[in-house]
Write a protein that holds these residues in place. Structure first.
Motif, PDB file in Angstrom:
ATOM      1  N   GLY A  79      15.412  -2.488  65.501  1.00  0.00           N
ATOM      2  CA  GLY A  79      16.350  -1.574  65.095  1.00  0.00           C
ATOM      3  C   GLY A  79      16.596  -1.538  63.399  1.00  0.00           C
ATOM      4  N   TYR A  80      15.856  -2.083  62.765  1.00  0.00           N
ATOM      5  CA  TYR A  80      15.766  -1.950  61.246  1.00  0.00           C
ATOM      6  C   TYR A  80      14.814  -0.750  60.825  1.00  0.00           C
ATOM      7  CZ  TYR A  80      18.404  -6.017  59.994  1.00  0.00           C
ATOM      8  OH  TYR A  80      19.376  -7.204  59.567  1.00  0.00           O
ATOM      9  N   HIS A  81      15.170   0.088  59.992  1.00  0.00           N
ATOM     10  CA  HIS A  81      14.074   0.855  59.274  1.00  0.00           C
ATOM     11  C   HIS A  81      12.995   0.020  58.543  1.00  0.00           C
ATOM     12  CE1 HIS A  81      17.309   4.063  59.475  1.00  0.00           C
ATOM     13  NE2 HIS A  81      17.872   3.226  58.971  1.00  0.00           N
ATOM     14  N   ARG A  82      11.883   0.582  58.816  1.00  0.00           N
ATOM     15  CA  ARG A  82      10.606   0.044  58.266  1.00  0.00           C
ATOM     16  C   ARG A  82      10.234   1.059  57.059  1.00  0.00           C
ATOM     17  NH1 ARG A  82       7.193  -3.469  61.163  1.00  0.00           N
ATOM     18  NH2 ARG A  82       5.281  -2.365  60.431  1.00  0.00           N
ATOM     19  N   ILE A  83      10.415   0.449  55.717  1.00  0.00           N
ATOM     20  CA  ILE A  83      10.052   1.313  54.373  1.00  0.00           C
ATOM     21  C   ILE A  83       9.022   0.455  53.647  1.00  0.00           C
ATOM     22  CG2 ILE A  83      11.283   1.903  52.368  1.00  0.00           C
ATOM     23  CD1 ILE A  83      13.869   1.978  53.909  1.00  0.00           C
ATOM     24  N   GLY A  84       7.870   1.184  53.466  1.00  0.00           N
ATOM     25  CA  GLY A  84       6.896   0.637  52.669  1.00  0.00           C
ATOM     26  C   GLY A  84       7.023   0.803  51.087  1.00  0.00           C
ATOM     27  N   LEU A  85       6.659  -0.070  50.293  1.00  0.00           N
ATOM     28  CA  LEU A  85       6.609  -0.078  48.856  1.00  0.00           C
ATOM     29  C   LEU A  85       5.361  -0.487  48.277  1.00  0.00           C
ATOM     30  CD1 LEU A  85       8.708   0.851  46.685  1.00  0.00           C
ATOM     31  CD2 LEU A  85       9.412  -1.809  46.564  1.00  0.00           C
ATOM     32  N   ALA A  86       4.726   0.249  47.639  1.00  0.00           N
ATOM     33  CA  ALA A  86       3.339   0.040  46.948  1.00  0.00           C
ATOM     34  C   ALA A  86       3.209   0.706  45.844  1.00  0.00           C
ATOM     35  CB  ALA A  86       2.427   0.332  48.204  1.00  0.00           C
ATOM     36  N   HIS A  87       1.861   0.422  45.226  1.00  0.00           N
ATOM     37  CA  HIS A  87       1.489   1.031  44.056  1.00  0.00           C
ATOM     38  C   HIS A  87      -0.073   1.095  44.052  1.00  0.00           C
ATOM     39  CE1 HIS A  87       2.416   2.264  39.765  1.00  0.00           C
ATOM     40  NE2 HIS A  87       0.898   1.712  39.533  1.00  0.00           N
ATOM     41  N   GLY A  88      -0.342   2.356  44.001  1.00  0.00           N
ATOM     42  CA  GLY A  88      -1.851   2.672  44.131  1.00  0.00           C
ATOM     43  C   GLY A  88      -2.397   4.311  44.375  1.00  0.00           C
ATOM     44  N   SER A  89      -3.499   4.253  44.734  1.00  0.00           N
ATOM     45  CA  SER A  89      -4.225   5.726  45.026  1.00  0.00           C
ATOM     46  C   SER A  89      -4.245   6.040  46.391  1.00  0.00           C
ATOM     47  CB  SER A  89      -5.390   6.139  44.207  1.00  0.00           C
ATOM     48  OG  SER A  89      -4.997   5.874  42.985  1.00  0.00           O
ATOM     49  N   VAL A  90      -3.773   6.967  47.122  1.00  0.00           N
ATOM     50  CA  VAL A  90      -3.890   7.300  48.574  1.00  0.00           C
ATOM     51  C   VAL A  90      -5.165   8.151  48.506  1.00  0.00           C
ATOM     52  CG1 VAL A  90      -3.212   8.776  50.285  1.00  0.00           C
ATOM     53  CG2 VAL A  90      -1.528   7.628  48.932  1.00  0.00           C
ATOM     54  N   SER A  91      -5.950   7.533  49.313  1.00  0.00           N
ATOM     55  CA  SER A  91      -7.601   7.684  49.005  1.00  0.00           C
ATOM     56  C   SER A  91      -7.720   9.428  49.573  1.00  0.00           C
ATOM     57  CB  SER A  91      -8.484   6.655  50.060  1.00  0.00           C
ATOM     58  OG  SER A  91      -8.284   5.579  49.577  1.00  0.00           O
ATOM     59  N   GLY A  92      -8.760  10.052  48.626  1.00  0.00           N
ATOM     60  CA  GLY A  92      -8.870  11.460  49.165  1.00  0.00           C
ATOM     61  C   GLY A  92      -7.868  12.180  48.906  1.00  0.00           C
ATOM     62  N   ILE A  93      -6.682  11.819  48.050  1.00  0.00           N
ATOM     63  CA  ILE A  93      -5.606  13.058  47.964  1.00  0.00           C
ATOM     64  C   ILE A  93      -5.379  13.287  46.564  1.00  0.00           C
ATOM     65  CG2 ILE A  93      -3.127  13.076  48.138  1.00  0.00           C
ATOM     66  CD1 ILE A  93      -4.328  13.173  50.768  1.00  0.00           C
ATOM     67  N   LEU A  94      -5.412  12.398  45.594  1.00  0.00           N
ATOM     68  CA  LEU A  94      -5.037  12.597  44.424  1.00  0.00           C
ATOM     69  C   LEU A  94      -6.367  12.957  43.509  1.00  0.00           C
ATOM     70  CD1 LEU A  94      -2.941   9.276  43.455  1.00  0.00           C
ATOM     71  CD2 LEU A  94      -2.232  11.779  44.186  1.00  0.00           C
ATOM     72  N   GLN A  95      -6.275  13.449  42.371  1.00  0.00           N
ATOM     73  CA  GLN A  95      -7.045  14.390  41.408  1.00  0.00           C
ATOM     74  C   GLN A  95      -7.936  13.230  40.538  1.00  0.00           C
ATOM     75  OE1 GLN A  95      -4.846  17.357  39.932  1.00  0.00           O
ATOM     76  NE2 GLN A  95      -3.801  17.677  41.649  1.00  0.00           N
ATOM     77  N   GLU A  96      -8.842  13.757  39.918  1.00  0.00           N
ATOM     78  CA  GLU A  96      -9.538  13.281  38.720  1.00  0.00           C
ATOM     79  C   GLU A  96     -10.084  11.996  38.984  1.00  0.00           C
ATOM     80  OE1 GLU A  96      -6.850  13.487  35.400  1.00  0.00           O
ATOM     81  OE2 GLU A  96      -6.265  15.499  35.747  1.00  0.00           O
ATOM     82  N   GLY A  97     -10.766  11.688  40.224  1.00  0.00           N
ATOM     83  CA  GLY A  97     -11.357  10.485  40.400  1.00  0.00           C
ATOM     84  C   GLY A  97     -10.671   9.290  40.418  1.00  0.00           C
TER      85      GLY A  97
END
Length: 380
Positions: free
Chosen positions: A154-172
């Motif tokens: 019954g708890y909300h599951r919330i992720g918290l992270a820092h990094g690059s989502v593969s294949g989404i962001l620009q400029e390599g």
């Protein structure tokens, strides 16, 4: 139901070395001032928590005073602050975070997550699955454990992270600190709060980058926001509102001057800027001496109005007309030869670019000196 603000990439302590010292000081202070604005927004909106998805600090070596100022800036919101180390302030054995602990400046309502795990916000029935970076660069997906992490029913599951989502962001930039693009789905997350990309960005319905709170680069990727997120119940789609908090708008202009009206148009654009603008302008092309002088004046007037200004006129040729030469008394004699030599340098395709730049600057300087003389004293 839980409602929270999602923010990231504050990078407190950024030096802004590309600008003049007084400009850089204002830009650095704005990052702290905007944190205070976030605290005020959190209090006004009565959110349950503020989630900071990494890179709170720009460097591990920021001063103790900067650390104290950052935590002091949080005082406007008395609810929970959840802070995650990112690649700039990774949770090393000795880090900016361990210094903050020794300084005893972290308030009880501020939770710094230095190890991967689950943080419970029982009052909101929320489980935060946190993946702090424990080194600056990793080639493993630190969110992998989210898939198997257990949370209370019954708890909300919330992720918290820092990094690059593969294949989404620009400029390599996907080469380090990767995050699987389907992580929200595979880990059954109601929301995945990310940091690293400096503009606010929707990856999918449940995966968002908040972006930096205060713009710090000449890139049009929608920085300067926090995200106001509401989860009505576990499994429901999140409601996300982008809230502008940033003080300054950064602009990058690449201008080409071909005719006098191009100068007039650029002058008008410059006049529209004010003290909330940061500008980098590069000017190419060619202009008559009088037009080049007018443009130079307009840029210096803009410098006095805007928060910070970088100018590159190295690509602009200054080509005096017959009228320019007559006005300066340089139609003949030694001065005319100097002008002709400087003009020739600019038009020589084999000339060193630095010589071309200095030739244009010399023409403008020469024109200024001549105009300061009485007309009858201008040499021919």
């Amino acid at each position: 139901m839980i409602r929270f603000l999602h923010t990231a990439d504050w990078q407190i302590g950024t030096q802004f070395g590309q600008f003049e010292p007084d400009e850089a000081a204002h830009l650095a202070q704005a990052r702290l001032d905007t944190v205070r604005r976030i605290a005020d927004e959190a209090a006004a909106r009565k959110v349950d928590a503020v989630l900071v998805a990494g890179d709170v600090f720009d460097l591990q070596t920021v001063s103790d005073t900067v650390i104290r100022r950052l935590f002091s800036a949080l005082q406007g919101f008395s609810g929970p602050w959840i802070m995650l180390p990112g690649n700039h302030d990774a949770a090393l054995v000795e880090s900016v975070w361990t210094r903050a602990q020794r300084l005893n400046c972290i308030a009880p309502n501020v939770r710094v997550v230095l190890e991967p795990g689950v943080v419970l916000l029982d009052a909101s029935r929320a489980a935060l699955l946190c993946a702090p970076l424990t080194q600056r660069i990793t080639y493993d997906d630190t969110t992998g454990f989210f898939d198997t992490a257990e949370t209370p029913p019954g708890y909300h599951r919330i992720g918290l992270a820092h990094g690059s989502v593969s294949g989404i962001l620009q400029e390599g930039i996907d080469s380090s600190n990767p995050i699987a693009p389907a992580r929200a789905a595979s880990a059954r997350l109601d929301y995945l709060a990310l940091g690293d990309w400096h503009g606010h960005l929707r990856v999918d319905e449940r995966t968002w980058y908040a972006g930096t709170h205060e713009q710090d680069r000449f890139r049009a990727n929608e920085p300067g926001f926090v995200l106001d997120v509401t989860l009505d119940q576990p499994g429901a789609s999140p409601r996300v509102e982008a809230v502008r908090v940033g003080q300054y708008q950064w602009h990058r202009w690449d201008e080409t001057i071909s005719v006098p009206t191009d100068v007039e148009a650029l002058q008008a654009r410059l006049r529209a800027l004010g003290d909330r603008d940061v500008l980098r302008v590069s000017v190419n092309g060619a202009a008559a001496l009088a037009d080049a002088e007018a443009l130079h004046v307009a840029l210096e007037e803009a410098r006095a109005r805007v928060r910070a200004l970088r100018v590159d006129l190295s690509g602009l040729q200054v080509l005096p007309t017959a009228d320019d030469l007559a006005e300066l008394g340089a139609q003949s004699g030694y001065l005319a030869k100097v002008v002709e030599r400087l003009r020739g340098l600019q038009e020589d395709p084999q000339a060193d670019p630095q010589q071309v730049k200095r030739a244009a600057e010399a023409l403008l300087l020469l024109a200024r000196f001549q105009r300061e003389l009485p007309r009858e004293a201008r040499s021919a």
